[in-house]
Design a protein around this motif. Structure first.
Motif, PDB file in Angstrom:
ATOM      1  N   ILE A  41       2.148 -30.477  17.246  1.00  0.00           N
ATOM      2  CA  ILE A  41       1.308 -31.673  17.388  1.00  0.00           C
ATOM      3  C   ILE A  41      -0.035 -31.312  18.015  1.00  0.00           C
ATOM      4  O   ILE A  41      -1.088 -31.776  17.556  1.00  0.00           O
ATOM      5  CB  ILE A  41       2.036 -32.765  18.192  1.00  0.00           C
ATOM      6  N   VAL A  45      -3.331 -32.045  15.751  1.00  0.00           N
ATOM      7  CA  VAL A  45      -4.240 -33.110  16.188  1.00  0.00           C
ATOM      8  C   VAL A  45      -5.458 -32.526  16.923  1.00  0.00           C
ATOM      9  O   VAL A  45      -6.416 -33.241  17.186  1.00  0.00           O
ATOM     10  CB  VAL A  45      -3.478 -34.131  17.068  1.00  0.00           C
ATOM     11  N   ILE A 126      -1.273 -38.337  15.961  1.00  0.00           N
ATOM     12  CA  ILE A 126      -0.015 -37.828  16.525  1.00  0.00           C
ATOM     13  C   ILE A 126       1.172 -38.403  15.770  1.00  0.00           C
ATOM     14  O   ILE A 126       2.136 -37.698  15.467  1.00  0.00           O
ATOM     15  CB  ILE A 126       0.068 -38.115  18.038  1.00  0.00           C
TER      16      ILE A 126
END
Length: 152
Positions: A41, A45, A126
């Protein structure tokens, strides 16, 4: 209301999917799974180290609170494997839906907390990254199952 329900269902699926993934994807411990998810993640991101630390502190709190509720749901589901009266089934269902609502309420509360540490756009990204990560884990599980079936 549709947005809240979507968020609730998505997050519930995520949590249950993540717990199922850690169960079936045997060579990752829950801690390893959590670390891989964080790394994925964060990269996906493009979270800064400060954003990642702030976000994942909250995220892990949320996941633990939801895990408690999900365990209770699973216990209620196991209990209902026995023959129950209609009244007992009604009570069990009521409790299950209260716990699911509690998870949705937690999602809403933590969304507000997330907005204090990272921009809303990154929160949205996310959610996408969590889904992508989950799909990769499931693909790995399916690959692992095919390998076992073919004797590899």
């Amino acid at each position: 209301m549709k947005r809240i329900m979507f968020s609730f269902l998505f997050c519930l699926t995520l949590v249950l999917g993540a717990e199922a993934s850690t169960h079936f994807y045997q060579h990752l411990t829950p801690v390893e799974f959590q670390q891989k998810q964080r790394e994925f993640i964060t990269a996906e991101v493009k979270l800064t180290p400060q954003e990642a630390n702030s976000f994942f502190t909250l995220y892990n709190e949320l996941q633990e609170a939801k895990r408690v509720n999900n365990r209770k749901i699973m216990e209620l589901m196991k209990k209902s494997n026995q023959e129950l009266s209609d009244e007992e089934y009604t009570q069990t269902l009521d409790e299950i839906f209260k716990l699911k609502k509690s998870n949705a309420d937690l999602d809403l509360a933590y969304n507000e907390k997330y907005k204090q540490v990272i921009p809303s756009k990154k929160i949205f990204e996310i959610i996408r990254a969590e889904s992508k990560f989950r799909r990769q884990i499931i693909r790995g599980m399916n690959h692992q199952k095919r390998g076992k079936r073919s004797g590899k």
